[in-house]
Write an enzyme that holds these catalytic residues in place. Structure first.
Site, short mmCIF file in Angstrom:
data_model
loop_
_atom_site.label_atom_id
_atom_site.label_comp_id
_atom_site.label_asym_id
_atom_site.label_seq_id
_atom_site.Cartn_x
_atom_site.Cartn_y
_atom_site.Cartn_z
N GLN A 47 -6.16 23.32 17.11
CA GLN A 47 -6.34 24.59 17.82
C GLN A 47 -5.65 25.72 17.06
OE1 GLN A 47 -8.35 24.63 20.47
NE2 GLN A 47 -8.15 26.85 20.67
N LYS B 235 -11.76 22.10 27.10
CA LYS B 235 -12.45 21.14 26.23
C LYS B 235 -12.30 19.73 26.79
CE LYS B 235 -11.82 24.01 22.15
NZ LYS B 235 -10.97 24.37 21.02
N ASP C 148 -15.18 21.42 14.27
CA ASP C 148 -15.11 22.89 14.37
C ASP C 148 -15.87 23.56 13.22
OD1 ASP C 148 -13.86 24.09 16.53
OD2 ASP C 148 -11.83 23.68 15.80
#
Ligand code: GUN
Length: 295
Positions: free
Chosen positions: A106, A62, A129
Protein backbone atom coordinates in the site's frame (compact mmCIF):
# COMPACT_ATOMS: atom_id res chain seq x y z
CA UNK A 1 -40.94 12.85 -2.77
CA UNK A 2 -42.31 12.14 -6.24
CA UNK A 3 -40.04 14.82 -7.68
CA UNK A 4 -36.98 13.19 -6.15
CA UNK A 5 -38.11 9.84 -7.53
CA UNK A 6 -38.52 11.24 -11.05
CA UNK A 7 -35.12 12.88 -10.85
CA UNK A 8 -33.58 9.55 -9.79
CA UNK A 9 -35.37 7.81 -12.68
CA UNK A 10 -34.14 10.45 -15.11
CA UNK A 11 -30.49 10.12 -14.17
CA UNK A 12 -30.51 6.36 -13.98
CA UNK A 13 -32.55 5.51 -17.02
CA UNK A 14 -31.17 8.16 -19.31
CA UNK A 15 -27.70 7.07 -18.23
CA UNK A 16 -26.29 10.44 -17.27
CA UNK A 17 -24.54 8.97 -14.26
CA UNK A 18 -22.16 6.03 -14.36
CA UNK A 19 -23.04 3.70 -11.50
CA UNK A 20 -19.63 2.31 -10.50
CA UNK A 21 -21.08 0.54 -7.50
CA UNK A 22 -23.58 -1.45 -9.56
CA UNK A 23 -21.03 -2.35 -12.21
CA UNK A 24 -18.52 -3.39 -9.53
CA UNK A 25 -21.17 -5.65 -7.95
CA UNK A 26 -21.89 -7.23 -11.35
CA UNK A 27 -18.20 -7.96 -12.01
CA UNK A 28 -17.73 -9.24 -8.45
CA UNK A 29 -20.61 -11.69 -8.87
CA UNK A 30 -18.98 -12.99 -12.05
CA UNK A 31 -15.62 -13.32 -10.29
CA UNK A 32 -17.22 -15.19 -7.41
CA UNK A 33 -18.56 -17.80 -9.82
CA UNK A 34 -15.19 -18.11 -11.55
CA UNK A 35 -13.36 -18.55 -8.24
CA UNK A 36 -15.80 -21.24 -7.09
CA UNK A 37 -14.90 -23.28 -10.17
CA UNK A 38 -11.14 -22.91 -9.85
CA UNK A 39 -8.91 -25.73 -8.60
CA UNK A 40 -6.90 -23.26 -6.52
CA UNK A 41 -8.14 -20.47 -4.27
CA UNK A 42 -6.60 -17.15 -5.36
CA UNK A 43 -4.64 -15.42 -2.60
CA UNK A 44 -3.94 -11.71 -2.19
CA UNK A 45 -1.60 -10.19 0.38
CA UNK A 46 -1.59 -6.47 1.17
CA UNK A 47 1.45 -5.09 2.97
CA UNK A 48 1.08 -1.83 4.88
CA UNK A 49 3.79 0.15 6.60
CA UNK A 50 2.66 2.63 9.26
CA UNK A 51 -0.81 3.89 10.08
CA UNK A 52 -1.86 6.19 7.24
CA UNK A 53 -5.63 6.53 7.91
CA UNK A 54 -6.61 6.56 4.21
CA UNK A 55 -4.52 3.42 3.59
CA UNK A 56 -6.21 1.67 6.52
CA UNK A 57 -9.61 2.31 4.94
CA UNK A 58 -8.45 1.21 1.46
CA UNK A 59 -6.91 -2.00 2.76
CA UNK A 60 -9.97 -2.94 4.81
CA UNK A 61 -12.14 -2.39 1.72
CA UNK A 62 -9.90 -4.68 -0.29
CA UNK A 63 -10.17 -7.36 2.42
CA UNK A 64 -13.98 -7.11 2.40
CA UNK A 65 -14.15 -7.42 -1.39
CA UNK A 66 -11.77 -10.38 -1.35
CA UNK A 67 -13.98 -12.13 1.23
CA UNK A 68 -17.10 -11.56 -0.85
CA UNK A 69 -15.51 -13.09 -3.95
CA UNK A 70 -13.82 -16.01 -2.20
CA UNK A 71 -10.25 -14.76 -2.51
CA UNK A 72 -8.02 -15.62 0.44
CA UNK A 73 -6.53 -12.41 1.78
CA UNK A 74 -3.99 -11.35 4.35
CA UNK A 75 -3.04 -7.90 5.57
CA UNK A 76 0.52 -7.58 6.83
CA UNK A 77 0.72 -4.51 9.05
CA UNK A 78 4.27 -3.36 9.70
CA UNK A 79 5.27 -0.56 12.10
CA UNK A 80 6.14 2.91 10.79
CA UNK A 81 9.84 2.44 11.65
CA UNK A 82 10.21 -0.76 9.56
CA UNK A 83 13.44 -0.54 7.55
CA UNK A 84 13.52 -0.94 3.79
CA UNK A 85 15.55 -4.11 4.22
CA UNK A 86 12.93 -5.62 6.53
CA UNK A 87 10.16 -4.75 4.10
CA UNK A 88 12.07 -6.28 1.18
CA UNK A 89 12.47 -9.48 3.20
CA UNK A 90 8.72 -9.70 3.82
CA UNK A 91 8.05 -9.23 0.10
CA UNK A 92 10.62 -11.89 -0.71
CA UNK A 93 8.85 -14.38 1.56
CA UNK A 94 5.54 -13.85 -0.25
CA UNK A 95 7.26 -13.93 -3.64
CA UNK A 96 8.42 -17.45 -2.88
CA UNK A 97 5.16 -18.71 -1.40
CA UNK A 98 2.96 -20.26 -4.15
CA UNK A 99 -0.17 -19.79 -2.00
CA UNK A 100 -0.11 -16.05 -2.69
CA UNK A 101 -0.82 -15.04 -6.27
CA UNK A 102 -1.04 -11.30 -5.75
CA UNK A 103 1.11 -8.99 -3.62
CA UNK A 104 0.44 -5.30 -3.13
CA UNK A 105 2.33 -2.79 -1.02
CA UNK A 106 0.00 0.00 0.00
CA UNK A 107 1.26 3.46 -0.96
CA UNK A 108 2.35 5.95 0.25
CA UNK A 109 5.29 4.46 2.13
CA UNK A 110 7.10 6.29 4.94
CA UNK A 111 9.72 8.73 3.61
CA UNK A 112 12.73 6.62 4.71
CA UNK A 113 11.74 3.79 2.34
CA UNK A 114 12.56 3.98 -1.36
CA UNK A 115 9.30 3.25 -3.20
CA UNK A 116 10.98 2.19 -6.43
CA UNK A 117 13.17 -0.44 -4.69
CA UNK A 118 10.07 -1.86 -3.04
CA UNK A 119 7.93 -1.99 -6.17
CA UNK A 120 10.80 -3.60 -8.09
CA UNK A 121 11.07 -6.34 -5.46
CA UNK A 122 7.57 -7.71 -6.09
CA UNK A 123 7.67 -10.51 -8.65
CA UNK A 124 6.15 -9.07 -11.85
CA UNK A 125 3.75 -12.04 -12.13
CA UNK A 126 2.43 -11.30 -8.60
CA UNK A 127 2.35 -7.52 -9.08
CA UNK A 128 -1.45 -7.20 -9.27
CA UNK A 129 -1.21 -3.40 -8.87
CA UNK A 130 0.81 -3.25 -12.10
CA UNK A 131 3.34 -0.85 -10.56
CA UNK A 132 6.50 -2.86 -11.29
CA UNK A 133 8.58 -1.10 -13.99
CA UNK A 134 8.41 -4.24 -16.14
CA UNK A 135 4.60 -4.21 -16.10
CA UNK A 136 4.55 -0.44 -16.67
CA UNK A 137 6.92 -0.91 -19.61
CA UNK A 138 4.84 -3.73 -21.08
CA UNK A 139 1.76 -1.51 -20.89
CA UNK A 140 3.54 1.28 -22.78
CA UNK A 141 4.74 -1.27 -25.33
CA UNK A 142 1.08 -2.14 -25.93
CA UNK A 143 1.33 -5.58 -24.32
CA UNK A 144 -0.55 -5.00 -21.09
CA UNK A 145 -0.48 -7.92 -18.63
CA UNK A 146 -0.92 -6.32 -15.20
CA UNK A 147 -2.74 -3.00 -15.47
CA UNK A 148 -3.12 -0.60 -12.51
CA UNK A 149 -6.60 -1.05 -11.07
CA UNK A 150 -8.00 2.47 -11.35
CA UNK A 151 -7.35 2.83 -15.10
CA UNK A 152 -8.51 -0.76 -15.63
CA UNK A 153 -11.76 0.13 -13.81
CA UNK A 154 -12.27 3.21 -15.98
CA UNK A 155 -11.83 1.15 -19.15
CA UNK A 156 -14.36 -1.38 -17.83
CA UNK A 157 -16.83 1.47 -17.28
CA UNK A 158 -16.31 2.71 -20.85
CA UNK A 159 -17.01 -0.80 -22.11
CA UNK A 160 -20.14 -1.29 -20.03
CA UNK A 161 -21.57 2.14 -20.91
CA UNK A 162 -20.61 1.67 -24.58
CA UNK A 163 -18.34 4.70 -24.70
CA UNK A 164 -16.32 4.37 -27.89
CA UNK A 165 -12.84 5.87 -27.83
CA UNK A 166 -11.81 5.50 -31.45
CA UNK A 167 -11.11 8.89 -32.98
CA UNK A 168 -12.25 10.76 -29.83
CA UNK A 169 -10.36 13.59 -28.24
CA UNK A 170 -9.44 12.56 -24.68
CA UNK A 171 -7.83 14.80 -22.08
CA UNK A 172 -6.30 13.40 -18.90
CA UNK A 173 -5.65 15.89 -16.12
CA UNK A 174 -2.90 14.44 -13.90
CA UNK A 175 0.29 12.56 -14.81
CA UNK A 176 0.76 10.05 -11.99
CA UNK A 177 2.18 6.57 -12.60
CA UNK A 178 -0.89 5.08 -10.89
CA UNK A 179 -3.63 6.80 -12.90
CA UNK A 180 -2.75 9.59 -15.35
CA UNK A 181 -0.08 7.89 -17.42
CA UNK A 182 -1.66 4.41 -17.63
CA UNK A 183 -5.18 5.65 -18.44
CA UNK A 184 -3.71 7.83 -21.21
CA UNK A 185 -1.96 4.81 -22.72
CA UNK A 186 -5.04 2.56 -22.39
CA UNK A 187 -7.20 5.12 -24.18
CA UNK A 188 -4.54 5.56 -26.86
CA UNK A 189 -4.54 1.78 -27.35
CA UNK A 190 -8.27 2.15 -28.11
CA UNK A 191 -7.43 4.78 -30.74
CA UNK A 192 -8.36 7.94 -28.87
CA UNK A 193 -6.20 11.04 -29.40
CA UNK A 194 -4.92 11.73 -25.92
CA UNK A 195 -3.49 14.83 -24.28
CA UNK A 196 -2.03 14.66 -20.77
CA UNK A 197 -2.34 17.90 -18.81
CA UNK A 198 -0.74 18.61 -15.42
CA UNK A 199 -0.05 21.31 -12.86
CA UNK A 200 2.20 23.29 -15.24
CA UNK A 201 -0.19 23.18 -18.22
CA UNK A 202 -1.08 26.63 -19.56
CA UNK A 203 -4.69 27.53 -20.32
CA UNK A 204 -6.00 24.25 -18.98
CA UNK A 205 -9.66 25.16 -19.53
CA UNK A 206 -9.11 25.68 -23.26
CA UNK A 207 -7.83 22.13 -23.39
CA UNK A 208 -10.47 20.48 -21.19
CA UNK A 209 -13.26 22.25 -23.11
CA UNK A 210 -12.18 20.39 -26.24
CA UNK A 211 -12.33 16.97 -24.62
CA UNK A 212 -14.93 14.41 -25.68
CA UNK A 213 -13.62 12.35 -22.78
CA UNK A 214 -12.20 14.04 -19.71
CA UNK A 215 -10.41 12.06 -16.98
CA UNK A 216 -9.43 14.01 -13.90
CA UNK A 217 -6.96 12.65 -11.33
CA UNK A 218 -5.27 15.48 -9.47
CA UNK A 219 -6.53 15.32 -5.88
CA UNK A 220 -7.95 18.84 -5.82
CA UNK A 221 -11.44 19.33 -4.41
CA UNK A 222 -14.04 20.17 -7.13
CA UNK A 223 -11.35 21.72 -9.35
CA UNK A 224 -13.13 21.14 -12.68
CA UNK A 225 -16.14 23.43 -13.09
CA UNK A 226 -19.06 23.31 -15.54
CA UNK A 227 -17.33 25.95 -17.72
CA UNK A 228 -14.34 23.65 -18.17
CA UNK A 229 -16.40 20.89 -19.77
CA UNK A 230 -17.64 20.45 -23.34
CA UNK A 231 -21.41 19.86 -23.45
CA UNK A 232 -22.09 16.14 -23.81
CA UNK A 233 -18.59 15.06 -22.73
CA UNK A 234 -17.87 11.89 -20.76
CA UNK A 235 -16.36 12.97 -17.43
CA UNK A 236 -14.46 10.53 -15.21
CA UNK A 237 -13.60 11.76 -11.72
CA UNK A 238 -10.81 9.87 -9.95
CA UNK A 239 -10.50 12.37 -7.05
CA UNK A 240 -11.36 11.57 -3.45
CA UNK A 241 -11.07 14.68 -1.34
CA UNK A 242 -12.42 14.99 2.15
CA UNK A 243 -13.43 18.59 2.84
CA UNK A 244 -13.73 20.39 6.18
CA UNK A 245 -17.11 18.84 6.98
CA UNK A 246 -15.71 15.36 6.30
CA UNK A 247 -17.85 15.04 3.16
CA UNK A 248 -16.22 13.26 0.25
CA UNK A 249 -15.83 15.21 -3.01
CA UNK A 250 -14.16 14.45 -6.28
CA UNK A 251 -11.90 16.60 -8.44
CA UNK A 252 -15.00 17.59 -10.43
CA UNK A 253 -17.75 19.93 -9.27
CA UNK A 254 -20.31 17.16 -9.76
CA UNK A 255 -23.51 19.09 -8.97
CA UNK A 256 -22.89 21.63 -11.74
CA UNK A 257 -20.87 19.55 -14.21
CA UNK A 258 -23.58 16.86 -14.37
CA UNK A 259 -25.85 19.42 -16.04
CA UNK A 260 -23.31 19.81 -18.89
CA UNK A 261 -21.75 16.35 -19.23
CA UNK A 262 -23.26 13.55 -21.30
CA UNK A 263 -22.08 10.94 -18.85
CA UNK A 264 -20.33 11.41 -15.50
CA UNK A 265 -19.03 9.39 -12.55
CA UNK A 266 -20.12 10.45 -9.05
CA UNK A 267 -17.90 10.49 -5.95
CA UNK A 268 -18.43 8.28 -4.04
CA UNK A 269 -19.92 5.42 -6.06
CA UNK A 270 -18.03 5.93 -9.32
CA UNK A 271 -14.40 5.04 -9.88
CA UNK A 272 -13.66 3.91 -6.28
CA UNK A 273 -15.65 0.64 -6.18
CA UNK A 274 -14.34 -0.25 -9.64
CA UNK A 275 -10.71 0.14 -8.55
CA UNK A 276 -10.97 -2.47 -5.82
CA UNK A 277 -12.92 -4.81 -8.06
CA UNK A 278 -10.30 -4.68 -10.79
CA UNK A 279 -7.62 -5.55 -8.22
CA UNK A 280 -9.64 -8.66 -7.40
CA UNK A 281 -10.01 -9.48 -11.10
CA UNK A 282 -6.29 -9.14 -11.58
CA UNK A 283 -5.66 -11.45 -8.61
CA UNK A 284 -7.97 -14.10 -10.07
CA UNK A 285 -6.18 -13.82 -13.41
CA UNK A 286 -2.76 -14.06 -11.74
CA UNK A 287 -3.89 -17.26 -9.98
CA UNK A 288 -5.13 -18.70 -13.29
CA UNK A 289 -1.82 -17.86 -14.98
CA UNK A 290 0.10 -19.53 -12.14
CA UNK A 291 -1.87 -22.72 -12.77
CA UNK A 292 -0.94 -22.60 -16.45
CA UNK A 293 2.72 -22.21 -15.56
CA UNK A 294 2.58 -25.34 -13.39
CA UNK A 295 0.85 -27.48 -16.01
N1 GUN B 1 -2.42 4.03 -2.71
C1 GUN B 1 -3.38 4.72 -3.36
N2 GUN B 1 -3.87 3.99 -4.38
C2 GUN B 1 -3.22 2.81 -4.35
C3 GUN B 1 -3.29 1.64 -5.14
O1 GUN B 1 -4.06 1.53 -6.11
N3 GUN B 1 -2.45 0.64 -4.79
C4 GUN B 1 -1.59 0.74 -3.77
N4 GUN B 1 -0.78 -0.29 -3.52
N5 GUN B 1 -1.49 1.80 -3.02
C5 GUN B 1 -2.30 2.83 -3.31
Amino acid sequence: MLRIFYKWMWYNYFMKIIDGKALAAKIQAKLKKEVAEMSVQPGLVAIMVGNDPASQIYVRGKERDADKIGIRSNIVRLPEDTTEEELLKVISRYNQDPLWHGIIVQLPLPAHINEENVLMKILPEKDVDGFHPLNMGLLWAGKAVMVPSTPAGIMAMFKDYKVTLKGKKAVVVGRSNIVGKPIAQLMMMENATVTIAHSQTQNLSDLTRQADILVVAIGSDRFIKADDVKPGAVVIDVGMNRGDGGKLHGDVDFENVKEVAGLITPVPGGVGPMTRTMLMKQTVEAAKRSLKNVE
